[in-house]
Design a protein around this motif. Structure first.
Motif, short mmCIF file in Angstrom:
data_model
loop_
_atom_site.label_atom_id
_atom_site.label_comp_id
_atom_site.label_asym_id
_atom_site.label_seq_id
_atom_site.Cartn_x
_atom_site.Cartn_y
_atom_site.Cartn_z
N VAL A 14 0.87 -1.19 0.00
CA VAL A 14 0.00 0.00 0.00
C VAL A 14 0.90 1.23 0.00
N THR A 15 0.72 2.11 -0.99
CA THR A 15 1.52 3.35 -1.03
C THR A 15 0.64 4.54 -0.63
N GLY A 16 1.25 5.74 -0.66
CA GLY A 16 0.58 6.92 -0.08
C GLY A 16 -0.41 7.60 -0.98
N SER A 17 -1.40 6.85 -1.44
CA SER A 17 -2.40 7.40 -2.36
C SER A 17 -3.79 7.42 -1.74
N GLY A 18 -4.45 8.58 -1.80
CA GLY A 18 -5.85 8.64 -1.37
C GLY A 18 -6.76 8.04 -2.43
N HIS A 19 -6.30 8.17 -3.71
CA HIS A 19 -7.10 7.66 -4.83
C HIS A 19 -7.17 6.14 -4.73
N TYR A 20 -8.39 5.60 -4.75
CA TYR A 20 -8.64 4.15 -4.67
C TYR A 20 -8.23 3.51 -3.35
N TYR A 38 3.63 -1.53 3.86
CA TYR A 38 3.34 -0.10 3.69
C TYR A 38 4.59 0.66 3.29
N SER A 39 4.42 1.60 2.33
CA SER A 39 5.46 2.61 2.17
C SER A 39 5.32 3.56 3.35
N ARG A 40 6.32 4.40 3.57
CA ARG A 40 6.22 5.34 4.70
C ARG A 40 5.02 6.26 4.50
N ALA A 41 4.85 6.74 3.26
CA ALA A 41 3.70 7.60 2.97
C ALA A 41 2.40 6.80 3.06
N GLY A 42 2.45 5.55 2.66
CA GLY A 42 1.26 4.71 2.72
C GLY A 42 0.72 4.61 4.13
N GLU A 44 1.24 6.69 6.56
CA GLU A 44 0.71 8.01 6.99
C GLU A 44 -0.66 8.29 6.38
N VAL A 45 -0.77 8.03 5.08
CA VAL A 45 -2.01 8.38 4.38
C VAL A 45 -3.17 7.50 4.88
N VAL A 46 -2.89 6.24 5.14
CA VAL A 46 -3.95 5.36 5.69
C VAL A 46 -4.48 5.95 7.00
N ARG A 47 -3.56 6.46 7.83
CA ARG A 47 -4.00 7.10 9.09
C ARG A 47 -4.83 8.35 8.81
N MET A 48 -4.38 9.16 7.81
CA MET A 48 -5.10 10.41 7.49
C MET A 48 -6.54 10.15 7.07
N TYR A 49 -6.77 8.97 6.47
CA TYR A 49 -8.13 8.64 6.04
C TYR A 49 -8.88 7.87 7.14
N GLY A 50 -8.32 7.89 8.35
CA GLY A 50 -9.04 7.39 9.51
C GLY A 50 -8.91 5.90 9.80
N ALA A 89 -1.13 2.39 -6.19
CA ALA A 89 0.27 2.74 -6.46
C ALA A 89 0.35 4.21 -6.86
N THR A 90 1.08 5.00 -6.08
CA THR A 90 1.22 6.44 -6.36
C THR A 90 2.01 6.70 -7.65
N SER A 91 1.91 7.93 -8.12
CA SER A 91 2.75 8.35 -9.27
C SER A 91 4.22 8.13 -8.93
N ASN A 92 4.59 8.44 -7.70
CA ASN A 92 5.97 8.32 -7.26
C ASN A 92 6.47 6.88 -7.34
N THR A 93 5.70 5.96 -6.76
CA THR A 93 6.13 4.55 -6.76
C THR A 93 6.14 3.99 -8.17
N VAL A 94 5.13 4.34 -8.98
CA VAL A 94 5.11 3.84 -10.36
C VAL A 94 6.35 4.34 -11.12
N ALA A 135 -9.71 13.69 -1.25
CA ALA A 135 -8.78 14.17 -0.23
C ALA A 135 -9.42 13.74 1.10
N PRO A 136 -8.69 13.81 2.22
CA PRO A 136 -9.30 13.35 3.47
C PRO A 136 -10.62 14.06 3.79
N ASP A 137 -10.79 15.31 3.32
CA ASP A 137 -11.99 16.07 3.71
C ASP A 137 -12.92 16.45 2.57
C1 LIG Z 1 -3.86 12.90 1.83
C2 LIG Z 1 -2.91 12.56 0.74
C3 LIG Z 1 -3.38 11.92 -0.40
C4 LIG Z 1 -2.50 11.62 -1.45
N1 LIG Z 1 -3.00 11.01 -2.57
C5 LIG Z 1 -2.16 10.72 -3.60
C6 LIG Z 1 -2.69 10.10 -4.77
O1 LIG Z 1 -3.90 9.82 -4.90
N2 LIG Z 1 -1.82 9.80 -5.77
C7 LIG Z 1 -0.47 10.09 -5.67
O2 LIG Z 1 0.27 9.77 -6.60
N3 LIG Z 1 0.05 10.68 -4.56
C8 LIG Z 1 -0.77 11.01 -3.53
N4 LIG Z 1 -0.26 11.62 -2.40
C9 LIG Z 1 1.17 11.98 -2.37
C10 LIG Z 1 2.08 10.80 -1.99
O3 LIG Z 1 1.72 10.29 -0.71
C11 LIG Z 1 3.54 11.24 -2.02
O4 LIG Z 1 3.92 11.48 -3.36
C12 LIG Z 1 4.50 10.24 -1.42
O5 LIG Z 1 5.82 10.73 -1.50
C13 LIG Z 1 4.41 8.90 -2.10
O6 LIG Z 1 5.31 7.99 -1.51
P1 LIG Z 1 5.21 6.44 -1.82
O7 LIG Z 1 5.11 6.30 -3.30
O8 LIG Z 1 6.50 5.87 -1.29
O9 LIG Z 1 4.04 5.90 -1.08
C14 LIG Z 1 -1.12 11.93 -1.35
C15 LIG Z 1 -0.67 12.57 -0.19
C16 LIG Z 1 -1.55 12.89 0.83
C17 LIG Z 1 -1.01 13.59 2.05
#
Ligand SMILES: Cc1cc2nc3c(=O)[nH]c(=O)nc-3n(C[C@H](O)[C@H](O)[C@H](O)COP(=O)(O)O)c2cc1C
Length: 192
Positions: A14-20, A38-42, A44-50, A89-94, A135-137
Motif C-alpha cells: 500500500v503506497t501513499g495514495s488517497g485515490h482508490y 506499507y510505504s512510509r507515505a502509505g 501516513e495516508v492510511v491514518r489520514m483517512y481514519g 500505487a502512487t505516481s511516485n512509486t510507479v 482528499a481526506p476532507d
Molecule cells: C492525503 C494525501 C493523499 C495523497 N494522494 C495521492 C494520490 O492519490 N496519488 C499520488 O500519486 N500521490 C498522492 N499523495 C502523495 C504521496 O503520498 C507522495 O507522493 C508520497 O511521496 C508517495 O510515496 P510512496 O510512493 O513511497 O508511497 C497523497 C498525499 C496525501 C497527504
C-alpha cells in the motif's frame, strides 16, 4: 525472521495514495492469506483517512518501511509469497518501478518479486486524463501529467507485471491469480 507460512501467501503493498485507497482496503479486509507492506507515505495516508494501518486485516502480518535495506524482501526469496499486489500505487512509486529503482520497502518488494519471477498486479493511480479523487476532507479534481500517464503505460510492458486501471479490474485480476495458484497446488498434490 518470521516463521515460514504453511503455504505461499499474497503480499500487498500500500503506497501513499488517497485515490482508490478505500476500495483497496475493502478488498484487503476480505482476503484470507495476505500480508501488508506499507510505504512510509502509505502508512501516513492510511491514518489520514481514519484507518489503523495494523487493523486492516487481522489475519496477516504488517510490514512497515523502517530499515534502509528492506529486510522483508528476504521473505520473497524464501517462497513465502505467490504474488504481489501494489494497490493503490502512487505516481511516485510507479515512476520508481519504471526506472528500476528499489530504494524503499515497496519498490524493493516489486523489484525482488520480479527477480524471483513472482507475478505482480499493480493498480496505478494515474490511468485517466482527469480524475476526481478523495482528499481526506473533500473530493478534488486532478489532471495526471503526461509523464505520470507515460509511466503507467510503460509499466504495462514489464515482465511479470499486470497493470489494472480500477478496483473492479484489480479484484478480477486477483481472483484469476488466486484460482491459478490453487490449481497449481492441486496439480502438484496430484503428481505426488
Ligand atoms: C492525503 C494525501 C493523499 C495523497 N494522494 C495521492 C494520490 O492519490 N496519488 C499520488 O500519486 N500521490 C498522492 N499523495 C502523495 C504521496 O503520498 C507522495 O507522493 C508520497 O511521496 C508517495 O510515496 P510512496 O510512493 O513511497 O508511497 C497523497 C498525499 C496525501 C497527504
Amino acid at each position: 525472521m518470521q516463521a515460514r507460512p504453511d503455504k505461499p501467501r499474497l503480499a500487498w503493498a500500500v503506497t501513499g495514495s488517497g485515490h482508490y485507497l478505500e476500495e483497496c482496503l475493502e478488498i484487503i479486509r476480505d482476503l484470507d492469506d495476505v500480508d501488508i507492506f506499507y510505504s512510509r507515505a502509505g502508512e501516513e495516508v492510511v491514518r489520514m483517512y481514519g484507518h489503523d494501518p495494523k487493523g486492516i486485516n487481522h489475519k496477516g502480518r504488517v510490514y512497515r518501511d523502517r530499515a534502509a535495506s528492506s529486510p522483508p524482501v528476504g521473505l520473497f526469496y524464501r517462497g513465502d509469497y505467490h504474488s504481489l499486489v501494489v494497490a493503490p500505487a502512487t505516481s511516485n512509486t510507479v515512476a520508481k518501478m519504471v526506472l528500476g529503482l528499489s530504494d524503499s520497502l515497496v519498490t524493493n518488494v516489486y523489484a525482488q518479486a520480479g527477480k524471483c519471477r513472482i507475478p505482480s498486479i499493480i493498480l496505478a493511480c494515474d490511468t485517466e486524463q482527469e480524475i476526481d479523487t478523495p482528499a481526506p476532507d473533500r473530493i478534488v479534481r486532478v489532471w495526471p501529467r503526461e509523464i505520470d500517464l507515460a509511466h503507467t503505460h510503460k509499466l504495462r510492458s514489464y515482465e511479470a507485471t499486470t497493470v489494472v486501471e480500477n478496483p473492479e479490474k484489480l479484484l478480477a485480476a486477483i481472483k484469476v491469480r488466486l484460482e491459478e495458484v490453487n490449481q497449481q497446488a492441486i496439480d502438484v498434490a496430484e503428481t505426488r
